[in-house]
Scaffold this motif. Structure first.
Motif, PDB file in Angstrom:
ATOM      1  N   HIS A  67       0.957  -1.155  -0.040  1.00 23.73           N
ATOM      2  CA  HIS A  67      -0.231  -0.085  -0.037  1.00 23.73           C
ATOM      3  C   HIS A  67       0.965   1.135  -0.172  1.00 23.73           C
ATOM      4  O   HIS A  67       0.517   2.229  -0.884  1.00 23.73           O
ATOM      5  CB  HIS A  67      -0.706  -0.016   1.266  1.00 23.73           C
ATOM      6  CG  HIS A  67      -2.029  -0.767   1.204  1.00 23.73           C
ATOM      7  ND1 HIS A  67      -3.012  -0.777   0.075  1.00 23.73           N
ATOM      8  CD2 HIS A  67      -2.507  -1.946   2.096  1.00 23.73           C
ATOM      9  CE1 HIS A  67      -3.685  -1.846   0.333  1.00 23.73           C
ATOM     10  NE2 HIS A  67      -3.721  -2.370   1.347  1.00 23.73           N
ATOM     11  N   ALA A  68       1.895   1.259   0.726  1.00 24.68           N
ATOM     12  CA  ALA A  68       2.847   2.263   0.808  1.00 24.68           C
ATOM     13  C   ALA A  68       3.526   2.925  -0.505  1.00 24.68           C
ATOM     14  O   ALA A  68       3.752   3.825  -0.916  1.00 24.68           O
ATOM     15  CB  ALA A  68       3.757   2.104   2.060  1.00 24.68           C
ATOM     16  N   ASP A  71       0.775   4.156  -2.993  1.00 23.95           N
ATOM     17  CA  ASP A  71       0.640   5.600  -2.431  1.00 23.95           C
ATOM     18  C   ASP A  71       1.908   6.615  -2.740  1.00 23.95           C
ATOM     19  O   ASP A  71       1.557   7.712  -3.567  1.00 23.95           O
ATOM     20  CB  ASP A  71       0.416   5.686  -1.094  1.00 23.95           C
ATOM     21  CG  ASP A  71       0.142   6.974  -0.428  1.00 23.95           C
ATOM     22  OD1 ASP A  71      -0.716   7.898  -1.026  1.00 23.95           O
ATOM     23  OD2 ASP A  71       0.698   7.490   0.772  1.00 23.95           O
ATOM     24  N   HIS A  72       3.017   5.994  -2.333  1.00 23.41           N
ATOM     25  CA  HIS A  72       4.190   6.781  -2.497  1.00 23.41           C
ATOM     26  C   HIS A  72       4.512   7.082  -3.769  1.00 23.41           C
ATOM     27  O   HIS A  72       4.908   8.450  -4.310  1.00 23.41           O
ATOM     28  CB  HIS A  72       5.330   6.115  -1.622  1.00 23.41           C
ATOM     29  CG  HIS A  72       6.527   7.142  -1.496  1.00 23.41           C
ATOM     30  ND1 HIS A  72       6.676   7.859  -0.248  1.00 23.41           N
ATOM     31  CD2 HIS A  72       7.571   7.680  -1.973  1.00 23.41           C
ATOM     32  CE1 HIS A  72       7.752   8.646  -0.264  1.00 23.41           C
ATOM     33  NE2 HIS A  72       8.287   8.425  -1.284  1.00 23.41           N
ATOM     34  N   GLU A  74       2.591   6.570  -6.480  1.00 21.92           N
ATOM     35  CA  GLU A  74       1.582   6.757  -7.472  1.00 21.92           C
ATOM     36  C   GLU A  74       1.480   5.728  -8.600  1.00 21.92           C
ATOM     37  O   GLU A  74       1.399   5.857  -9.669  1.00 21.92           O
ATOM     38  CB  GLU A  74       1.305   8.003  -8.010  1.00 21.92           C
ATOM     39  CG  GLU A  74       1.372   9.041  -6.970  1.00 21.92           C
ATOM     40  CD  GLU A  74       1.368  10.555  -7.543  1.00 21.92           C
ATOM     41  OE1 GLU A  74       1.442  10.753  -8.817  1.00 21.92           O
ATOM     42  OE2 GLU A  74       1.176  11.733  -6.647  1.00 21.92           O
ATOM     43  N   GLU A  81      -7.013  -2.298  -4.921  1.00 24.42           N
ATOM     44  CA  GLU A  81      -5.581  -2.105  -4.307  1.00 24.42           C
ATOM     45  C   GLU A  81      -5.314  -2.945  -3.352  1.00 24.42           C
ATOM     46  O   GLU A  81      -4.453  -3.667  -3.242  1.00 24.42           O
ATOM     47  CB  GLU A  81      -5.752  -0.652  -3.655  1.00 24.42           C
ATOM     48  CG  GLU A  81      -4.083  -0.273  -3.188  1.00 24.42           C
ATOM     49  CD  GLU A  81      -4.101   1.118  -2.611  1.00 24.42           C
ATOM     50  OE1 GLU A  81      -3.290   1.317  -1.496  1.00 24.42           O
ATOM     51  OE2 GLU A  81      -4.651   1.985  -2.861  1.00 24.42           O
ATOM     52  N   TYR A 264      -2.170   0.593   6.468  1.00 23.68           N
ATOM     53  CA  TYR A 264      -1.188   1.882   6.106  1.00 23.68           C
ATOM     54  C   TYR A 264      -2.092   2.966   6.037  1.00 23.68           C
ATOM     55  O   TYR A 264      -3.122   3.241   5.431  1.00 23.68           O
ATOM     56  CB  TYR A 264      -0.741   1.411   4.936  1.00 23.68           C
ATOM     57  CG  TYR A 264       0.016   2.838   4.226  1.00 23.68           C
ATOM     58  CD1 TYR A 264       1.107   3.356   4.635  1.00 23.68           C
ATOM     59  CD2 TYR A 264      -0.475   3.660   3.013  1.00 23.68           C
ATOM     60  CE1 TYR A 264       1.695   4.402   4.283  1.00 23.68           C
ATOM     61  CE2 TYR A 264      -0.037   4.759   2.527  1.00 23.68           C
ATOM     62  CZ  TYR A 264       1.097   4.928   3.111  1.00 23.68           C
ATOM     63  OH  TYR A 264       1.864   5.998   2.326  1.00 23.68           O
ATOM     64  N   ASN A 265      -1.565   4.269   6.796  1.00 28.85           N
ATOM     65  CA  ASN A 265      -2.433   5.370   6.835  1.00 28.85           C
ATOM     66  C   ASN A 265      -1.770   6.424   5.838  1.00 28.85           C
ATOM     67  O   ASN A 265      -0.700   6.913   6.138  1.00 28.85           O
ATOM     68  CB  ASN A 265      -2.514   6.004   8.261  1.00 28.85           C
ATOM     69  CG  ASN A 265      -3.382   7.418   8.469  1.00 28.85           C
ATOM     70  OD1 ASN A 265      -3.575   8.025   7.317  1.00 28.85           O
ATOM     71  ND2 ASN A 265      -3.740   7.674   9.636  1.00 28.85           N
ATOM     72  N   ARG A 266      -2.358   6.552   4.699  1.00 27.78           N
ATOM     73  CA  ARG A 266      -1.830   7.453   3.454  1.00 27.78           C
ATOM     74  C   ARG A 266      -1.988   8.976   3.980  1.00 27.78           C
ATOM     75  O   ARG A 266      -1.073   9.912   3.375  1.00 27.78           O
ATOM     76  CB  ARG A 266      -2.751   7.160   2.185  1.00 27.78           C
ATOM     77  CG  ARG A 266      -3.975   7.404   1.960  1.00 27.78           C
ATOM     78  CD  ARG A 266      -4.577   7.275   0.796  1.00 27.78           C
ATOM     79  NE  ARG A 266      -4.616   5.718   0.600  1.00 27.78           N
ATOM     80  CZ  ARG A 266      -3.836   5.127  -0.475  1.00 27.78           C
ATOM     81  NH1 ARG A 266      -3.196   5.997  -1.210  1.00 27.78           N
ATOM     82  NH2 ARG A 266      -3.886   3.922  -0.355  1.00 27.78           N
ATOM     83  N   ASN A 267      -2.517   9.569   4.868  1.00 28.52           N
ATOM     84  CA  ASN A 267      -2.762  10.707   5.503  1.00 28.52           C
ATOM     85  C   ASN A 267      -1.192  11.059   6.031  1.00 28.52           C
ATOM     86  O   ASN A 267      -0.704  12.373   5.923  1.00 28.52           O
ATOM     87  CB  ASN A 267      -3.726  11.119   6.300  1.00 28.52           C
ATOM     88  CG  ASN A 267      -5.131  10.908   5.626  1.00 28.52           C
ATOM     89  OD1 ASN A 267      -5.105  11.133   4.429  1.00 28.52           O
ATOM     90  ND2 ASN A 267      -6.003  10.138   6.434  1.00 28.52           N
ATOM     91  N   ALA A 269       1.338   8.828   5.951  1.00 29.90           N
ATOM     92  CA  ALA A 269       2.459   7.850   5.412  1.00 29.90           C
ATOM     93  C   ALA A 269       3.032   6.927   6.607  1.00 29.90           C
ATOM     94  O   ALA A 269       4.104   7.057   6.640  1.00 29.90           O
ATOM     95  CB  ALA A 269       3.379   8.715   4.704  1.00 29.90           C
TER      96      ALA A 269
END
Length: 315
Positions: A67-68, A71-72, A74, A81, A264-267, A269
């Motif tokens: 997930h990271a 997100d990181h 893109e 996902e 994983y908290n994308r807000n 990271a």
């Protein structure tokens, strides 16, 4: 390292899909030669429980790192996902542990798929047919088959027993070598296009690891296994080495009363792993072992052979 029998893993799926029985027989029939008394036999079972818990932690952490990465960097994702993160975790685990050539490493992946099967059976017992079909995750039973498929595709010779069994019906299994080749190419594409280059600026950003103090003896027991194994710090170091993260990504092990999860908290990271989830893994494998031990100790012939090794209670 736990020795394994030739048919240990096959037995696991022939008996209601529980991997625990196959691992148990591995310890009994071809365990350490020195294991002659109850204390040493108990230690061998402890090693198996530790293997299962750490294998499931490894999958969980690699899933959240997936997930990271999405997100990181893109990353493009076709489909859900959660399924992509599962595939990243499974393929990375296969490659990281050499499960395409190492029979012992295969047990780690079977321990993960076995946990999903156990969760599915528990969900059916508790929920009946009221599953959350709307959830962003695949059903536990689908995750069980997905892992087995990629694992079989990576090593069809060693896992030939799995094909056309409860663990992997033939209709799915015939597609799995191509599925693994696709997953493998996807991992190569990820490294080639987003991996760290020799010219990337140092010092590195990357994954950092933090363990909050535990509040429960069972949590502390598992935390001790994690720290002594070096598993989490090794995975964090490899993820840092392979990818040019633009910021730190903390991995925190924390107390989450009433919540057995990892996310994983994308807000911010940040990856969070709850000690309660690790206890769930521990409780699950202990429950499976207890059920299978009851089968062995309750059989007169098996009891005569293995009572001392398995610490069966007197009749």
């Amino acid at each position: 390292m736990i020795a394994e029998t030739k048919y240990g893993k096959a037995v696991a799926f022939l008996r209601s899909g529980f991997f625990a029985f196959g691992l148990l027989l591995s310890a009994v029939w071809e365990g350490p030669v020195a294991a002659q008394d109850n204390e040493e036999a108990a230690l061998s079972r402890e090693e198996i429980v530790q293997l299962v818990v750490l294998a499931n932690l490894e999958f969980t952490l690699l899933h959240e790192i997936g997930h990271a990465l999405i997100d990181h960097f893109e990353l493009p994702v076709f489909g859900r996902e959660e399924d992509a993160a599962d595939q990243i975790a499974t393929t990375t685990m296969i490659l990281r542990n050499n499960a395409d050539v190492d029979a012992y490493a295969i047990d780690r992946l079977l321990a993960v798929s076995g946990q999903w099967l156990s969760e599915w059976k528990e969900e059916r017992r508790v929920l009946g047919s009221a599953h959350a079909f709307w959830d962003s995750h695949s059903l536990s039973i689908q995750r069980f088959y997905n892992i087995n498929c990629l694992l079989y595709g990576a090593n069809p010779d060693e896992l030939s027993f799995l094909l056309d069994s409860e663990g992997l019906p033939a209709e799915r299994g015939f597609l799995c070598e191509d599925a693994y080749k696709l997953a493998y190419r996807s991992n190569l594409w990820l490294l080639e296009n987003y991996g760290r280059a020799a010219t990337d600026i140092v010092p590195f950003h990357g994954l950092t690891v933090e363990f909050q103090p535990t509040r429960d003896p069972r949590h502390e027991k598992v935390r001790g296994w994690i720290v002594s194994s070096g598993l989490v710090r090794d995975i964090a170091a490899r993820a840092t080495e392979f990818f040019p993260w633009r910021r730190e990504v903390p991995v925190r092990f924390v107390n989450c009363p009433g919540s057995a999860e990892a996310f994983y908290n994308r807000n911010v990271a940040e990856i969070t792993v709850c000690y309660e989830l690790l206890e769930l893994f521990l409780t699950s494998v202990e429950k499976d072992f207890a059920a299978e031990l009851a089968v062995v100790c309750g059989n007169a012939g098996l009891r005569r052979l293995f009572a001392a090794r398995l610490s069966c209670l007197p009749e």
